[in-house]
Write a protein that holds these residues in place. Structure first.
Motif, PDB file in Angstrom:
ATOM      1  N   GLY A 276       0.784  -1.229   0.000  1.00 24.69           N
ATOM      2  CA  GLY A 276       0.000   0.000   0.000  1.00 24.69           C
ATOM      3  C   GLY A 276       0.814   1.275   0.000  1.00 24.69           C
ATOM      4  N   ARG A 277       2.144   1.178  -0.168  1.00 20.18           N
ATOM      5  CA  ARG A 277       2.973   2.384  -0.171  1.00 20.18           C
ATOM      6  C   ARG A 277       2.963   3.027  -1.560  1.00 20.18           C
ATOM      7  NH1 ARG A 277       2.172   0.752   4.095  1.00 20.18           N
ATOM      8  NH2 ARG A 277       3.633   0.229   5.754  1.00 20.18           N
ATOM      9  N   GLU A 278       3.128   4.308  -1.599  1.00 19.92           N
ATOM     10  CA  GLU A 278       3.225   5.040  -2.852  1.00 19.92           C
ATOM     11  C   GLU A 278       4.689   5.082  -3.306  1.00 19.92           C
ATOM     12  OE1 GLU A 278       0.900   6.255  -4.829  1.00 19.92           O
ATOM     13  OE2 GLU A 278      -0.647   5.450  -3.499  1.00 19.92           O
ATOM     14  N   PRO A 279       4.942   5.083  -4.622  1.00 18.69           N
ATOM     15  CA  PRO A 279       6.341   5.137  -5.103  1.00 18.69           C
ATOM     16  C   PRO A 279       7.111   6.333  -4.560  1.00 18.69           C
ATOM     17  CG  PRO A 279       4.865   4.588  -6.906  1.00 18.69           C
ATOM     18  CD  PRO A 279       3.989   4.938  -5.739  1.00 18.69           C
ATOM     19  N   ALA A 280       6.480   7.500  -4.557  1.00 20.36           N
ATOM     20  CA  ALA A 280       7.171   8.690  -4.045  1.00 20.36           C
ATOM     21  C   ALA A 280       7.487   8.545  -2.564  1.00 20.36           C
ATOM     22  CB  ALA A 280       6.323   9.935  -4.296  1.00 20.36           C
ATOM     23  N   LEU A 338      13.174  11.555  -7.178  1.00 22.58           N
ATOM     24  CA  LEU A 338      11.980  11.816  -6.380  1.00 22.58           C
ATOM     25  C   LEU A 338      11.190  12.986  -6.946  1.00 22.58           C
ATOM     26  CD1 LEU A 338      10.218  11.364  -3.880  1.00 22.58           C
ATOM     27  CD2 LEU A 338      11.831  12.754  -2.563  1.00 22.58           C
ATOM     28  N   HIS A 339      11.900  14.035  -7.368  1.00 24.93           N
ATOM     29  CA  HIS A 339      11.225  15.196  -7.962  1.00 24.93           C
ATOM     30  C   HIS A 339      10.499  14.801  -9.253  1.00 24.93           C
ATOM     31  CE1 HIS A 339      10.457  19.399  -8.837  1.00 24.93           C
ATOM     32  NE2 HIS A 339      11.023  19.267 -10.027  1.00 24.93           N
ATOM     33  N   GLU A 340      11.144  13.982 -10.077  1.00 22.94           N
ATOM     34  CA  GLU A 340      10.509  13.538 -11.317  1.00 22.94           C
ATOM     35  C   GLU A 340       9.323  12.624 -11.039  1.00 22.94           C
ATOM     36  OE1 GLU A 340      13.527  11.735 -13.623  1.00 22.94           O
ATOM     37  OE2 GLU A 340      14.657  13.594 -13.963  1.00 22.94           O
ATOM     38  N   THR A 341       9.434  11.790 -10.001  1.00 25.38           N
ATOM     39  CA  THR A 341       8.335  10.877  -9.668  1.00 25.38           C
ATOM     40  C   THR A 341       7.095  11.650  -9.232  1.00 25.38           C
ATOM     41  OG1 THR A 341       9.927   9.167  -9.005  1.00 25.38           O
ATOM     42  CG2 THR A 341       7.676   8.936  -8.195  1.00 25.38           C
ATOM     43  N   LYS A 342       7.288  12.726  -8.479  1.00 26.02           N
ATOM     44  CA  LYS A 342       6.146  13.524  -8.035  1.00 26.02           C
ATOM     45  C   LYS A 342       5.448  14.210  -9.203  1.00 26.02           C
ATOM     46  CE  LYS A 342       7.900  14.583  -3.392  1.00 26.02           C
ATOM     47  NZ  LYS A 342       8.367  15.677  -2.498  1.00 26.02           N
ATOM     48  N   ARG A 343       6.204  14.589 -10.231  1.00 26.63           N
ATOM     49  CA  ARG A 343       5.623  15.313 -11.366  1.00 26.63           C
ATOM     50  C   ARG A 343       5.185  14.394 -12.494  1.00 26.63           C
ATOM     51  NH1 ARG A 343       9.856  19.667 -13.208  1.00 26.63           N
ATOM     52  NH2 ARG A 343       8.149  20.041 -14.660  1.00 26.63           N
ATOM     53  N   SER A 344       5.597  13.135 -12.469  1.00 22.88           N
ATOM     54  CA  SER A 344       5.362  12.244 -13.591  1.00 22.88           C
ATOM     55  C   SER A 344       3.912  11.772 -13.642  1.00 22.88           C
ATOM     56  CB  SER A 344       6.296  11.031 -13.496  1.00 22.88           C
ATOM     57  OG  SER A 344       6.011  10.091 -14.502  1.00 22.88           O
ATOM     58  N   LEU A 349       6.703   4.097 -12.904  1.00 26.46           N
ATOM     59  CA  LEU A 349       7.727   3.968 -13.936  1.00 26.46           C
ATOM     60  C   LEU A 349       8.947   4.825 -13.603  1.00 26.46           C
ATOM     61  CD1 LEU A 349       8.595   2.911 -16.718  1.00 26.46           C
ATOM     62  CD2 LEU A 349       7.411   4.876 -17.729  1.00 26.46           C
ATOM     63  N   SER A 350       8.728   6.060 -13.192  1.00 29.50           N
ATOM     64  CA  SER A 350       9.856   6.947 -12.854  1.00 29.50           C
ATOM     65  C   SER A 350      10.639   6.406 -11.663  1.00 29.50           C
ATOM     66  CB  SER A 350       9.333   8.353 -12.549  1.00 29.50           C
ATOM     67  OG  SER A 350       8.683   8.917 -13.669  1.00 29.50           O
ATOM     68  N   ALA A 351       9.923   5.858 -10.665  1.00 27.34           N
ATOM     69  CA  ALA A 351      10.610   5.309  -9.493  1.00 27.34           C
ATOM     70  C   ALA A 351      11.440   4.088  -9.867  1.00 27.34           C
ATOM     71  CB  ALA A 351       9.591   4.958  -8.412  1.00 27.34           C
ATOM     72  N   GLU A 352      10.918   3.228 -10.731  1.00 26.48           N
ATOM     73  CA  GLU A 352      11.661   2.039 -11.148  1.00 26.48           C
ATOM     74  C   GLU A 352      12.932   2.418 -11.901  1.00 26.48           C
ATOM     75  OE1 GLU A 352       7.856  -1.009 -11.730  1.00 26.48           O
ATOM     76  OE2 GLU A 352       8.746   0.046 -13.440  1.00 26.48           O
ATOM     77  N   MET A 353      12.819   3.348 -12.824  1.00 23.08           N
ATOM     78  CA  MET A 353      14.003   3.766 -13.578  1.00 23.08           C
ATOM     79  C   MET A 353      15.036   4.418 -12.653  1.00 23.08           C
ATOM     80  SD  MET A 353      13.500   2.710 -16.612  1.00 23.08           S
ATOM     81  CE  MET A 353      12.623   1.333 -15.821  1.00 23.08           C
ATOM     82  N   GLY A 354      14.549   5.159 -11.673  1.00 30.76           N
ATOM     83  CA  GLY A 354      15.475   5.760 -10.719  1.00 30.76           C
ATOM     84  C   GLY A 354      16.227   4.718  -9.911  1.00 30.76           C
ATOM     85  N   LEU A 355      15.532   3.662  -9.461  1.00 35.23           N
ATOM     86  CA  LEU A 355      16.191   2.603  -8.690  1.00 35.23           C
ATOM     87  C   LEU A 355      17.193   1.845  -9.555  1.00 35.23           C
ATOM     88  CD1 LEU A 355      13.214   1.178  -6.602  1.00 35.23           C
ATOM     89  CD2 LEU A 355      15.125   2.543  -5.779  1.00 35.23           C
ATOM     90  N   LEU A 356      16.838   1.574 -10.818  1.00 33.87           N
ATOM     91  CA  LEU A 356      17.769   0.878 -11.703  1.00 33.87           C
ATOM     92  C   LEU A 356      19.040   1.702 -11.924  1.00 33.87           C
ATOM     93  CD1 LEU A 356      15.374  -0.626 -14.400  1.00 33.87           C
ATOM     94  CD2 LEU A 356      16.599  -1.844 -12.610  1.00 33.87           C
ATOM     95  N   HIS A 357      18.877   3.006 -12.069  1.00 29.41           N
ATOM     96  CA  HIS A 357      20.055   3.864 -12.244  1.00 29.41           C
ATOM     97  C   HIS A 357      20.922   3.857 -10.984  1.00 29.41           C
ATOM     98  CE1 HIS A 357      22.335   7.168 -14.089  1.00 29.41           C
ATOM     99  NE2 HIS A 357      22.420   7.650 -12.864  1.00 29.41           N
TER     100      HIS A 357
END
Length: 646
Positions: A276-280, A338-344, A349-357
């Protein structure tokens, strides 16, 4: 009776009940004791730290009918009316909704009248920075010279927005953020009085999440206690009720990132999402964890680490082994992610790409700092030095220069070429990042032999770049010349008194040929041992040693020594204060005790000799030679020699 929120029910009513603001309550108590109250006060500080509560306590203290020392009794009619908000002489004004000039004009008219039942009229103006410029100007004169029966208390979270003309007319008190320990103890006290089973771990977590605001902490406790189904309010329940990610999961996720395990990191991320957690929210908790790691490197005993409970040692272990530049890179990129995830439009998807990077950043050379790269190079040099196998120097006509000699203990007699051990050469990349020079050099030191830039040395005579290098053989001559005998190199020690002058001339040669990189790398080094075949210099830092022993630098140094001394000298760099330097000094001492040896004379040559010729002076019949033509096609810019009989 309607339910009363905890932050309202447990609002402090005396100076002694205020938590974490003793630096304000004590001066106010003394001012009341000595009857030296000012006419205007400004309370500023973060939200939830007690500004409005302190203002009400001060209003009650100046109007209490039966004070308990300096504290209000909270039993008399004046105190009860102020606590209930119904006092005719205490005005609580919200400047956010009463910010215009008309409201301030009404306040000025009200100031002129005497109090109804109390000794003083008290005006508490909350969020005073919200007043307009005109309203501040209207309040200015009244605030400067109010009647004796009026007390102004201004409260704000943004004092920098208040005009200086207002600030200069008030006594200013800064409210601090309340410490985690004080909030925790107060929460446990309230839980005990309210029959709530609150564990210390849960109180720690709430205190950290409150960010220094006691009102926020009481609101979080109120929320968790009313939503919890269990009788005991512990840390896992607080994580679930506040929508936070547990520290165990955050630690595991960070370890997957440190190890570069993308698959495990994404799997754990999906499991947290299913809870139940949010990606951001997940990225925000991970960002806070990276911040804690960076703080832990500086202060391992920071109070906010209490939220980790038994896992605090894991945090300290990670902080001690991870380099600071790597943590800086992780924090910076995660902040952007995190900034991109909030605006995306697709936060997951943004959180996953951030973790992979983040998982790929461990091996990214572009993010490795110079300090980290130098440290890795030093470790590699030490490893190669320990694993190197010594071998005797062979007096062979091989043109490869000898590098990285290892010096034995002091012998009884001067060393000979066959007894000078060397370690095999190890390829080391150049390090063109020298330290700042300790002393400025006012230009190159002149040397005995004239020096020409490298661009003008096209047809120069060959210079031996190491011991035992033979004379060149022209490709057009089928017969090889006879071997040339060489003198014993180590037997011809150069006078140590001349080392400083020789070394300055060598450095001057580097400047003359515009090899600033070699000059900057070696300018802090010192010549400590020199014969007519090899030289040893001592450098103060390990990365300068590695750079000095690079083949390209040694080649330029051999050319410089040949210009200065007239002998083919191979340079080797050692670390100042190291074992190799001590061996070099021992070798020098042994050579000095054996007595000075004469400089090596030019060996008599038997067989053919060679002289340098130009292309134009080659006879026509030789120019048509197929071998010479093919050689000139391959090596267009080369030196040509003609064999002569001695």
């Amino acid at each position: 009776m309607a339910y009363l929120a905890l932050y309202r029910k447990w609002r402090p009513r005396t100076f002694t009940e205020v938590v974490g603001q003793k630096h304000i309550s004590i001066p106010l108590e003394r001012a009341i004791e000595q009857d030296r109250l000012a006419h205007a006060y400004l309370f500023s500080g973060p939200r939830g730290t007690g500004k409005t509560s302190m203002a009400k306590i001060l209003a009650k203290a100046v109007n209490c009918l039966h004070p308990d020392g300096v504290n209000p009794c909270n039993e008399c009619q004046s105190c009860r009316e102020i606590n209930a908000g119904s006092s005719l002489d205490v005005y609580e004004i919200d400047a956010a909704s009463n910010r215009g000039i008309e409201e301030i004009r009404a306040l000025r008219e009200s100031v002129r009248t005497l109090p109804a039942v109390s000794r003083k009229k008290v005006y508490i103006i909350d969020e005073v920075h919200m007043l307009t410029k005109e309203a501040f100007n209207a309040l200015l004169k009244t605030l400067e010279e109010p009647p004796s029966h009026v007390l102004f208390i201004l409260a704000t979270t943004e004092p920098e927005k208040i005009p200086l003309t207002i600030l200069s007319r008030c006594q200013r008190y800064e409210f601090h953020r309340i410490s985690v320990e004080d909030i925790k103890n107060h929460l446990l006290y309230i839980a005990k009085k309210s029959d709530l089973s609150l564990t210390e771990d849960a109180a720690d977590l709430i205190a950290v999440r409150a960010d220094g605001g006691l009102r926020d902490a009481l609101s979080l406790l109120d929320q968790c206690s009313s939503a919890s189904e269990s009788k005991v309010l512990d840390a896992p329940a607080v994580y679930d009720l506040l929508g936070l990610t547990g520290k165990d999961m955050i630690l595991d996720l960070s370890h997957h990132i440190f190890n570069g395990d993308s698959s495990a990191a994404l799997t754990l991320f999906y499991n947290i999402l299913q809870g139940g957690r949010e990606p951001a929210s997940i990225l925000r908790d991970l960002l806070e964890h990276f911040r804690n790691l960076m703080i832990c490197k500086v202060n391992p005993n920071a109070p906010e680490f209490s939220q980790y409970g038994a896992k605090v040692e894991t945090l300290r272990s990670d902080a001690s082994r991870l380099p600071a530049p790597y943590l800086d890179s992780l924090f910076d990129y995660l902040h952007q992610a995190l900034h991109e995830t909030k605006r995306s439009s697709s936060p997951r998807l943004s959180a996953e790409m951030g973790l992979l990077h983040l998982c790929r950043m461990k091996g990214s050379k572009s993010l490795d700092s110079l300090a980290q790269r130098v440290a890795q190079l030093e470790e590699e040099v030490e490893r190669l030095k320990k694993g190197a196998v010594s071998m005797p120097m062979a007096a062979s006509p091989s043109p490869a220069p000898v590098s990285r000699p290892s010096f034995p203990a002091a012998p009884a007699a001067p060393a000979t070429p066959a007894a000078a051990p060397v370690s095999p050469a190890a390829p080391i990349s150049p390090m063109p990042v020298p330290p700042a020079p300790s002393q400025p050099l006012e230009g190159p030191i002149p040397i005995d032999t004239p020096i020409r830039p490298a661009s003008q040395r096209k047809n120069r005579a060959p210079v031996n770049e190491g011991p035992n290098i033979p004379q060149p053989v022209p490709s057009a001559t089928p017969a090889a010349p006879a071997a040339v005998s060489q003198p014993a190199p180590d037997a011809s020690l150069i006078d140590p008194k001349t080392y400083p002058a020789i070394w300055q001339k060598v450095l001057g040669y580097f400047m003359a040929i515009r090899r600033i990189d070699v000059f900057t790398c070696l300018r802090k080094s010192t010549l400590i041992y020199c014969t007519h075949t090899r030289a040893i210099v001592s450098a103060p830092q390990q990365f300068l040693v590695a750079a000095g022993n690079n083949k390209s630098y040694q080649k330029v140094a051999a050319e410089a020594f040949a210009k200065v001394t007239g002998s083919p000298i191979q340079m080797h760099t050692v670390l100042k204060g190291g074992e190799e330097e001590a061996s070099a000094f021992a070798l020098l001492k042994s050579a000095e005790q054996a007595g000075p040896a004469p400089a090596p004379a030019k060996a008599a040559q038997s067989g053919p000799d060679y002289r340098l010729v130009s292309k134009d002076s080659i006879p026509a019949k030789d120019r048509s030679d197929p071998s010479l033509n093919e050689a000139l096609k391959i090596m267009a810019d080369c030196d040509i020699y003609e064999k002569t009989e001695s």
